[in-house]
Design an enzyme around this catalytic site. Structure first.
Site, PDB file in Angstrom:
ATOM      1  CG  ASN A 165      70.312   5.668  45.450  1.00  0.00           C
ATOM      2  OD1 ASN A 165      70.939   5.403  44.447  1.00  0.00           O
ATOM      3  ND2 ASN A 165      70.841   5.618  46.671  1.00  0.00           N
ATOM      4  CG  HIS A 202      74.803  17.987  45.654  1.00  0.00           C
ATOM      5  ND1 HIS A 202      75.555  18.783  44.828  1.00  0.00           N
ATOM      6  CD2 HIS A 202      74.794  16.762  45.074  1.00  0.00           C
ATOM      7  CE1 HIS A 202      75.962  18.080  43.791  1.00  0.00           C
ATOM      8  NE2 HIS A 202      75.538  16.839  43.921  1.00  0.00           N
ATOM      9  CD  GLU A 203      73.618  13.521  46.909  1.00  0.00           C
ATOM     10  OE1 GLU A 203      73.025  12.971  45.960  1.00  0.00           O
ATOM     11  OE2 GLU A 203      74.824  13.828  46.870  1.00  0.00           O
ATOM     12  CD  GLU A 211      76.636  14.950  40.164  1.00  0.00           C
ATOM     13  OE1 GLU A 211      76.453  15.762  41.082  1.00  0.00           O
ATOM     14  OE2 GLU A 211      76.244  13.762  40.222  1.00  0.00           O
ATOM     15  CD  GLU A 235      75.560   9.130  39.328  1.00  0.00           C
ATOM     16  OE1 GLU A 235      75.507   9.494  40.513  1.00  0.00           O
ATOM     17  OE2 GLU A 235      75.329   9.885  38.386  1.00  0.00           O
TER      18      GLU A 235
HETATM   19 ZN   LIG Z   1      75.609  15.150  42.698  1.00  0.00          ZN
END
Ligand SMILES: [Zn+2]
Length: 876
Positions: A284, A316-317, A339, A146
């Protein structure tokens, strides 16, 4: 990605990675849509000894219109044999556009076709694409794609809307592990005598930036949740520090499956610690990568703040597996759909798992960074206007996409109610799963599901830059209060704030008055009056601090609130009042004297986030206002303010103490020791730090960082060497992080220079060089770091991957506070431009201007305050 924002030592960790690449400005020409990918079969053979790799791919594509040429993305790769169907293709590489155009002699008919390419490349040291990492003398080949770097690992259609399925095969050295997005389906010896071949299952449809390839000496711990296998992997034996993250991941897996109503789509989940990593972590699909110190945690060495940070990064991920991976923004101008969502979501599972951590307060603290950035004239709307070049795209991973978008979602959730809001989220996910979406797709789903005008409320917050300021005044007549509410755009520049602004936001305003619950109404005009029953001498216009706006109160209403502020307002509201008052003070709408009076009224407060805000504002006052002649007086006042709290808390946690108190203690001690220069505290810290280094259990985990920083501030030169020696053999990732961050607190000029030279040396990983430079804590005179950056710009850029240039350039510059320095910074970056970082550099210039203005306006007021203090102290 998770890139926690600013640096203050109460949040000891990460780095604002707003990637600003130094490469020649490359216009990311959008790919033509005449050919679209459907499936990739990828095979990679990394050669770790030579830092190179060989690759082979077959891409099944659909030709939409008959054509003899296909353009896809590729950069820094050598393409060898290239065929389309049975035809050999001529290849034209375009480095500027980062593309490869394949041309065949005979036109391809519409329908299915197959591209076959063999290629090779270098495992780079830039922490992007397919790159080399190293730990304990062993080499790793890992990826970070990214936003636009998959094209550095394999030729591909590198745009988020061009989703396809992937079959990955990795040929790894014998003894090394291979990890990718899919489940491992086979592992066979060969083809070479020292190799093995690992094949992974076909992924669901993914954007290319979410593919992950990892080869190296990893070891994993394994568990599962809701039937999904979960692993935490790291260079051994450090995977043993994965228990904490595993516990969070198991809980969050079940929580998210339930919340989204769509089961985790990627079959297995790996969380992998990478020795060298540019961001905080990367989502990922099914193979999340992390900085080592944001995944692995030694519970004995971690403070509450550190635990919450690791928790946030994991949740978060994992939220991204739905927001981002399953449903992806159509183009990078809507990166907030990834995000902002993950930021809004990240605290929910943690709050459910550990209600006593009060994690909402931590996310509110981070929203404060977005509010600061959004008060700049150079801010941008959440939906970005320009996202064309890779540099522009990287630059969008900022406080606006993360914290502002997260705060706007929270405000909408409060407005429609959490259950209604979730119904809209589920509808959105279901409608776009395995596909892409835009801003409008989201608010239309919410509008339909909630039957409330979410679309008209959200649109201005997404498309209009800036943060509103709501000013309130009230009048009592009969037994009714008439509130006068006015909005305008808030600027931290007094001149801009003084001008009328044309922007209007539809703002859900929730008002709280003494003794009554909050009531909400939308302020959708520049001015509105609102009648409330009963009369009271204060109103609080941001109940639960759920609104994304600044509030401005008449001084008399703040004064009326002060006596029973702790009973009247909850911790989030007290924090929000303090930050709003501080913003008003910085822009000159309120006096520093009144702000310090408010802090004094809150000295009995024992909430960690309230004291974190006090700490932050004291740093600014100390840096920007206090003269050397006033230093001693100011320090004495700080000691009188925070000393009693420190004494009451003591150095050691008491048995059964709650998380808030454990997290409050280091903040209070740092205030007393650093802002208050309390010699007794510094002496004790020096003693405790030496004991800790000798015997790690002697200091509670919640206090280790504070103790190390305070001892550094006391500045005994022999201690500096002890810290450096300990960094050669850190007992945990936490300890290394603490020591690294403590180095910049040693006040002697020669030690400061040693730290900066150390940051530049080979002894420090480039990710950590950036942490030292951008996280530098300068007290007077506040320019050591800038001088170093300016004088060593070439060397820094040689050492640092391009991703760090913006933060390392702009952060030190933003600390300056004079017209001459402003000129110097402007001249410097005119000579040394950082493509894509223009906005960040403009923000730094604005910060300098505001500091100059702040100093001119508030210095006399602070002087008066200090005179009154010393008279009062003398009278006692
Ligand atoms: Zn993020």
């Amino acid at each position: 990605m998770r890139v926690p924002t600013r640096f203050r030592y109460t949040l000891p960790l990460v780095l604002a990675v707003t990637c600003l690449c130094l490469a020649t400005s490359s216009f990311a020409q959008r790919l033509p849509e005449n050919v679209l990918p459907e499936h990739y079969a990828l095979k990679f053979t990394p050669n770790l000894a030579n830092d190179t790799f060989e690759g082979e791919e077959t891409i099944d594509v659909r030709v939409m219109q008959p054509s003899a040429s296909i353009t896809l993305n590729a950069v820094d790769l050598q393409l060898h044999d290239v065929t389309v169907g049975k035809q050999t293709a001529k290849v034209e590489m375009n480095a500027k556009d980062q593309t490869a155009t394949l041309t065949v002699p005979n036109q391809l008919p519409a329908g299915a076709a197959q591209i076959h390419i063999t290629f090779s490349g270098t495992l780079n040291k830039q922490l992007r694409g397919f790159y080399a990492s190293e730990s304990g003398g062993k080499k790793f080949a890992v990826t970070q794609f990214e936003s636009t770097d998959a094209r550095r690992a394999f030729p591909c259609f590198d745009e988020p809307a061009m989703k396809a399925t992937f079959d990955v095969t990795l040929i790894a050295p014998k003894g090394d592990m291979a990890i990718s997005n899919g489940k491992q389906i086979s592992d066979t010896p060969g083809p070479g005598p020292d190799q093995h071949t690992v094949k992974f299952s076909t992924t669901p449809k993914l954007s290319s930036y979410l593919v992950a390839i990892l080869v190296g000496d990893f070891a994993c711990m394994e568990d599962s949740s809701d039937g999904i296998p979960i692993r935490v992997c790291a260079p051994p034996p450090s995977q043993k520090l994965g228990d904490f993250a595993m516990g969070i991941a198991k809980f969050a897996m079940h929580y998210y499956n339930d919340y989204f109503g769509v089961k985790y789509p990627f079959g297995k989940l790996d969380l992998i610690a990478i020795p060298d990593f540019s961001a905080g972590a990367m989502e990922n699909a099914g193979a999340i990568t992390f900085r080592t110190n944001l995944l692995l945690l030694d519970p004995k060495a971690a403070s509450g703040s550190y635990r919450r940070t690791v928790g946030f990064v994991v949740t978060h991920e994992m939220a991204h597996q739905w927001f981002g991976d399953l449903v992806t923004m159509k183009w990078w101008d809507d990166v907030w759909l990834n995000e902002g969502f993950a930021t809004w979501m990240e605290w929910k599972p943690l709050d459910a798992m550990h209600p006593d951590w009060n994690v909402q307060l931590s996310s509110l603290f981070e929203t404060g960074f977005a509010m600061q950035a959004d008060a700049m004239a150079s801010t941008r709307p959440i939906h970005a206007g320009t996202a064309n070049t890779p540099e522009e795209i990287e630059h969008l991973f900022d406080e606006i996409a993360y914290q502002k978008a997260g705060a706007v979602l929270k405000m909408m959730e409060q407005y429609v109610g959490p259950d209604n809001f979730r119904a809209g989220v589920r509808q959105y996910i279901k409608a776009h799963e395995y596909g892409n979406a835009t801003s409008a797709d989201f608010w239309n789903a919410e509008t339909e599901a909630t039957r409330k005008p979410v679309n008209t409320l959200m649109e201005p917050f997404i498309n209009q830059p800036g943060i509103p300021m709501v000013s309130v005044s009230s009048q009592c007549a009969g037994n009714k209060t008439q509130l006068d509410l006015r909005q305008q755009r808030f600027y931290s520049d007094a001149k801009l704030l003084g001008k009328p602004s044309s922007e209007v936001w539809p703002i859900p305003i929730c008002v709280k008055t003494p003794g009554s619950a909050s009531s909400c109404e939308v302020l959708d005009q520049a001015q509105k009056t609102r009648d409330m029953n009963g009369c009271s001498n204060w109103q609080f216009i941001n109940a639960n601090a759920a609104g994304y706006y600044r509030s401005s109160y008449p001084t008399k209403e703040i004064a009326a609130l002060e006596p029973d502020i702790e009973k009247a307002l909850n911790p989030a509201e007290r924090f929000s009042l303090l930050t709003d008052q501080w913003a008003m003070t910085q822009v000159g709408r309120s006096q520093v004297n009144d702000y310090l009076g408010l802090i004094e009224a809150m000295r009995q407060d024992r909430n960690r986030i309230v004291w974190s805000q006090i700490n932050d504002s004291l740093w600014d006052i100390q840096d920007d206002l206090v003269t050397s002649a006033e230093q001693k007086q100011f320090q004495a006042w700080v000691r009188s303010l925070a000393g009693p709290a420190a004494q009451e808390l003591g150095w050691q946690p008491k048995p059964g103490e709650d998380d808030n108190t454990k997290s409050l203690r280091p903040v209070v001690y740092l205030i007393v020791g650093i802002q208050g220069d309390d010699q007794r505290v510094l002496d004790e810290a020096d003693k405790l730090a030496r004991e800790y280094l000798h015997s790690p259990d002697s200091v509670d985990g919640s206090m280790i960082f504070a103790v190390l920083v305070l001892a550094a501030r006391d500045g005994k030169p022999d201690l500096y060497d002890v810290y450096l020696q300990q960094m050669d053999h850190p007992r945990s990732p936490q300890e290394y992080t603490y020591l690294l961050r403590s180095l910049s607190f040693f006040p002697e000029p020669d030690l400061q220079q040693r730290t900066l030279q150390f940051a530049l040396s080979d002894k420090v990983r480039s990710q950590d060089t950036a942490t030292i430079i951008a996280g530098w804590q300068d007290l007077h005179p506040g320019r050591v770091n800038w001088d170093f950056v300016r004088d060593n710009w070439a060397a820094l850029n040689k050492k640092l991957p391009p991703v760090f240039s913006g933060a390392v350039g702009a952060r030190p510059a933003s600390q300056l506070c004079s017209a001459a320095d402003r000129q110097q910074v402007a001249d410097f970056f005119r000579e040394h431009p950082i493509p894509g970082a223009e906005r960040e550099l403009n923000e730094a210039m604005e910060s300098i201007d505001q500091c100059i203005d702040f100093r001119a306006k508030q210095s006399p007021d602070l002087a008066q305050f200090l005179v009154r203090q010393s008279k009062a102290a003398a009278g006692n």
